[in-house]
Write a protein that holds these residues in place. Sequence first.
Motif, PDB file in Angstrom:
ATOM      1  N   UNK A 123      28.883  71.669  59.603  1.00  0.00           N
ATOM      2  CA  UNK A 123      28.165  71.288  58.389  1.00  0.00           C
ATOM      3  C   UNK A 123      29.074  70.588  57.379  1.00  0.00           C
ATOM      4  N   UNK A 124      30.261  71.136  57.166  1.00  0.00           N
ATOM      5  CA  UNK A 124      31.143  70.546  56.158  1.00  0.00           C
ATOM      6  C   UNK A 124      31.532  69.118  56.524  1.00  0.00           C
ATOM      7  N   UNK A 125      31.943  68.918  57.771  1.00  0.00           N
ATOM      8  CA  UNK A 125      32.380  67.581  58.187  1.00  0.00           C
ATOM      9  C   UNK A 125      31.238  66.581  58.085  1.00  0.00           C
ATOM     10  N   UNK A 126      30.042  66.990  58.554  1.00  0.00           N
ATOM     11  CA  UNK A 126      28.912  66.073  58.530  1.00  0.00           C
ATOM     12  C   UNK A 126      28.466  65.729  57.125  1.00  0.00           C
ATOM     13  N   UNK A 127      28.390  66.713  56.234  1.00  0.00           N
ATOM     14  CA  UNK A 127      27.965  66.444  54.861  1.00  0.00           C
ATOM     15  C   UNK A 127      29.054  65.690  54.089  1.00  0.00           C
ATOM     16  N   UNK A 128      30.302  66.016  54.328  1.00  0.00           N
ATOM     17  CA  UNK A 128      31.388  65.312  53.650  1.00  0.00           C
ATOM     18  C   UNK A 128      31.363  63.821  53.975  1.00  0.00           C
ATOM     19  N   UNK A 129      31.089  63.516  55.219  1.00  0.00           N
ATOM     20  CA  UNK A 129      31.012  62.116  55.623  1.00  0.00           C
ATOM     21  C   UNK A 129      29.934  61.388  54.825  1.00  0.00           C
ATOM     22  N   UNK A 130      28.809  62.075  54.600  1.00  0.00           N
ATOM     23  CA  UNK A 130      27.723  61.456  53.852  1.00  0.00           C
ATOM     24  C   UNK A 130      28.050  61.370  52.362  1.00  0.00           C
ATOM     25  N   UNK A 131      28.672  62.436  51.836  1.00  0.00           N
ATOM     26  CA  UNK A 131      29.017  62.443  50.416  1.00  0.00           C
ATOM     27  C   UNK A 131      30.038  61.362  50.082  1.00  0.00           C
ATOM     28  N   UNK A 132      30.870  61.017  51.043  1.00  0.00           N
ATOM     29  CA  UNK A 132      31.895  59.998  50.785  1.00  0.00           C
ATOM     30  C   UNK A 132      31.306  58.614  50.558  1.00  0.00           C
ATOM     31  N   UNK A 133      30.035  58.432  50.866  1.00  0.00           N
ATOM     32  CA  UNK A 133      29.392  57.130  50.604  1.00  0.00           C
ATOM     33  C   UNK A 133      28.906  57.025  49.161  1.00  0.00           C
ATOM     34  N   UNK A 134      28.937  58.137  48.422  1.00  0.00           N
ATOM     35  CA  UNK A 134      28.533  58.120  47.014  1.00  0.00           C
ATOM     36  C   UNK A 134      29.706  57.615  46.181  1.00  0.00           C
ATOM     37  N   UNK A 135      29.461  56.588  45.380  1.00  0.00           N
ATOM     38  CA  UNK A 135      30.580  55.909  44.716  1.00  0.00           C
ATOM     39  C   UNK A 135      30.669  56.172  43.228  1.00  0.00           C
ATOM     40  N   UNK A 136      29.620  56.691  42.583  1.00  0.00           N
ATOM     41  CA  UNK A 136      29.649  56.900  41.132  1.00  0.00           C
ATOM     42  C   UNK A 136      29.213  58.323  40.805  1.00  0.00           C
ATOM     43  N   UNK A 137      29.613  58.838  39.619  1.00  0.00           N
ATOM     44  CA  UNK A 137      29.148  60.166  39.195  1.00  0.00           C
ATOM     45  C   UNK A 137      27.628  60.267  39.150  1.00  0.00           C
ATOM     46  N   UNK A 138      26.950  59.204  38.784  1.00  0.00           N
ATOM     47  CA  UNK A 138      25.486  59.232  38.735  1.00  0.00           C
ATOM     48  C   UNK A 138      24.900  59.450  40.117  1.00  0.00           C
ATOM     49  N   UNK A 139      25.469  58.813  41.143  1.00  0.00           N
ATOM     50  CA  UNK A 139      24.991  59.005  42.508  1.00  0.00           C
ATOM     51  C   UNK A 139      25.250  60.438  42.976  1.00  0.00           C
ATOM     52  N   UNK A 140      26.397  60.990  42.595  1.00  0.00           N
ATOM     53  CA  UNK A 140      26.711  62.367  42.960  1.00  0.00           C
ATOM     54  C   UNK A 140      25.723  63.332  42.303  1.00  0.00           C
ATOM     55  N   UNK A 141      25.430  63.118  41.003  1.00  0.00           N
ATOM     56  CA  UNK A 141      24.488  63.979  40.309  1.00  0.00           C
ATOM     57  C   UNK A 141      23.093  63.880  40.931  1.00  0.00           C
ATOM     58  N   UNK A 142      22.686  62.676  41.297  1.00  0.00           N
ATOM     59  CA  UNK A 142      21.382  62.508  41.942  1.00  0.00           C
ATOM     60  C   UNK A 142      21.333  63.264  43.271  1.00  0.00           C
ATOM     61  N   UNK A 143      22.446  63.274  44.002  1.00  0.00           N
ATOM     62  CA  UNK A 143      22.509  63.995  45.266  1.00  0.00           C
ATOM     63  C   UNK A 143      22.374  65.500  45.037  1.00  0.00           C
ATOM     64  N   UNK A 203      20.816  66.912  42.555  1.00  0.00           N
ATOM     65  CA  UNK A 203      19.415  67.159  42.207  1.00  0.00           C
ATOM     66  C   UNK A 203      18.543  67.207  43.474  1.00  0.00           C
ATOM     67  N   UNK A 204      18.819  66.330  44.407  1.00  0.00           N
ATOM     68  CA  UNK A 204      18.069  66.332  45.667  1.00  0.00           C
ATOM     69  C   UNK A 204      18.294  67.642  46.418  1.00  0.00           C
ATOM     70  N   UNK A 205      19.538  68.103  46.470  1.00  0.00           N
ATOM     71  CA  UNK A 205      19.856  69.354  47.155  1.00  0.00           C
ATOM     72  C   UNK A 205      19.158  70.525  46.467  1.00  0.00           C
ATOM     73  N   UNK A 206      19.123  70.488  45.136  1.00  0.00           N
ATOM     74  CA  UNK A 206      18.456  71.564  44.397  1.00  0.00           C
ATOM     75  C   UNK A 206      16.966  71.606  44.721  1.00  0.00           C
ATOM     76  N   UNK A 207      16.340  70.436  44.871  1.00  0.00           N
ATOM     77  CA  UNK A 207      14.908  70.415  45.241  1.00  0.00           C
ATOM     78  C   UNK A 207      14.707  70.988  46.644  1.00  0.00           C
TER      79      UNK A 207
END
Length: 797
Positions: free
Chosen positions: A231-251, A253-257
């Motif tokens: 899980x960590x490796x797979x999600x980290x790979x996806x998170x590394x495509x997020x380039x700005x704090x706003x994109x990270x925060x949106x992610x 929020x999606x996880x919280x939903x």
Amino acid sequence: MPRHVGPGGAPTHFIGSLVLAASPDNGVVGVHKFLVVDGQQRLTTLSILLASIRDHLSESDGQEHRDRIDAQYLVNTYEAGKPPKLVPTQADRSAYLAIVRASAEAGGEDAVGAAYRRFRVKLAEIDDPEDPHDIAAIENAVLRGLALVAVTAEAGDNAHRIFESLNNTGLRLTQSDLLKNHLFMRLGDRAEEVYEALWRPLEDKLGSENLELLFWLDLVQSDEKAKQSDTYVGQQRRFDTLTTPAEVEAEIRRIARLGDVLATILKPEREQNQALRKRLERIRAWGSTTAYPIVMQVLAQRAAGRVPDEKVIATLSYLESYFVRRIVIGRATAGLNRTLLQAVGAISGASDVEAALRDNLSEGRKHFATDAQVRESVTTVPFYWQGRASQKKLILLWLEESLRPKEPVDARQLTIEHVLPQTLTDAVRTEFGATLPAEAEVAFEHERLVHTLGNLTLTGYNSELSNRPFSDKRTMLAKSGVRMNQTIAEHPTWGASEITDRGQALAERIIDLWPGPNEKLVGVRDRETELRVDVATVLAGIPSGRWTTYGEVAVVVGSHPVPVGSAIANHPMPNPWRVLQSGGTVWAQFRWTDQHRTDDPRDLLRAEGVDVDVAGRADPEQFMDAVELAAGMGLDIDASTLRRRRRRQARKTTTDPTALGVQQVAFWESVQEWGRQHATHASFHRSPGRRHWYPVHPAVLTPGVNLVVNTTKSRVYVEAYIEGGKDQFHALHNQRQEIERDLGYAVEWREQPDKKASRIIHERPGDFRDPEQADLLVQWLVRTADDFVRVLHARHA
């Protein structure tokens, strides 16, 4: 080691680190050698796996696979003596070399041999004869789908200090902890506010364990092969495509939903829609997280406003139906995880999730039981031994609830009860035997029916009922608050016909309550193919230096010695020479599927360490029984289940595949199974017995139609048996031309003037005991019998 780089630039699966040190015997030229300080077990295990793949493919697809895998990965082909590329520690070296060199001792009972046999078993188990690429996909995953870090100690480095630093122990962070840190370290000034507003409520709602489950469920929505450990490796790979704090925060929020969705799955009482809450409660009660990825996908689409409540309810009904029907037909867990994870992708972008899930589960080898399979299985499958005890109880409970939809059922004190007791006491034998035909074998009929669905119910006083005969149980069942018990108590006796009738009634209720597959898409995989895979899996687990019998293999796979022998004789199998007759001798009809092989199986056994005497009998001390074979397959089959299968198979006689009675039973069971699947007029519901004939006509009609095997003349035939005078025979004989025209072939008309009975016969040559002929004879007999019943009964009527 091979390294695979995926589309995102990251390895598919990271298997850890290797710590290497230069070997002191390295020369200026030649192969460069290293000492493995850390990682020996991983390298050895991977090499054994590659050898297993090599041997499996070379047996089934040609010797070129052996040369290819040896040269590339296992053997230094161009070095003197062709040494292996990996040399394990001295304790394991001889066993490992036997596997790499494919010698007779390969796959012994030591740890290395056990690993090799375990891999061979799994490869045989998943090798689908209908898919030529499945084993190649595994090889590709091993060779190109793994990555590791290799740390090589230079001269003067302390290789063990490097090892200790890489394996430093401390408080272990969970994968969810690591992912949280990975996200929040990139939020900057927004970190604290986002944590308090989104993450803390998420942690409070789910807890750390379920938070990790959430990340995995999210990952498998787009990657069906993702394991929870990745899980960590797979999600980290996806998170590394997020380039700005706003994109990270949106992610976040999606996880919280998604967390809200998982919370509803785990606590269905949060759901306001009563019908949907019931479906979620049932999935939760089922107790298997294998359903969660699909439920997550459907509920997430609902939360996004793409799927209405009624479609969610219908989709989850199909998921529940899939679980229930698999248990009814005896396929509780086969390939379940993989199937459900693949289904997630099928419904993720579907405009109609209900139809998409139903169609996906209907295709291929997914065992979504059809209505016909449910009707057949209730009288043949020992329901009591399928799946988890809690799941079988749930099915019975839900059936009971369907009889009293407005009355809640308190399941806490209820247990599964056998109406016809499991133990055949003298009183039970007498009472049960009185319900059977005079020629029936009481013990066999009891064994055949006692664990089927029609004989099972729920009671709160199992210990009081225990092994009492039905005449004693009936009063207590009548007073029960369980509706199905009251119905059972209405019967004056409880025998084979009552159990069968109740099973069929429950089958119709199951069909009504739980919708079936799209039968236009259901893949047909005949029992012969299923048996072939099962037998190959058992044989792959037999270690060198051991032997077993056709009968013991048949016990493990739930079949009989003759079809097992046929499968071994006609299809490539691992270790076929290790399967012998009950006396420890090679079967006279044994032959190699490879026509170029002429070596004697006894010589192979001796080379492997089996003591074979001058009479050709293998040492009984080296014999493997069904319990050991099941353990070698990794099957969770208890000894009592295997004993029941053996008793049913033997029918009070020997399990030697050359015994005529056993051969007759096995052949008639094959006829019965094929007839039930393909006949439309003849009836194949009589229990096969140790006799040369098998009746297939509907009991209320005449003339009777029998199938007959003649071992003396090596012929088989179908006969219409007409007794009670010659008038009926003459009436049919007067229509001879029309009857033979409708049949499509000429038949023999035997009036037999000196006897009361007359016969109409169609025959052909064939020895049912010959594995090469058996399948053809089964099909000929069924088709001919179906013709006879269709044409003769129509003319008689």
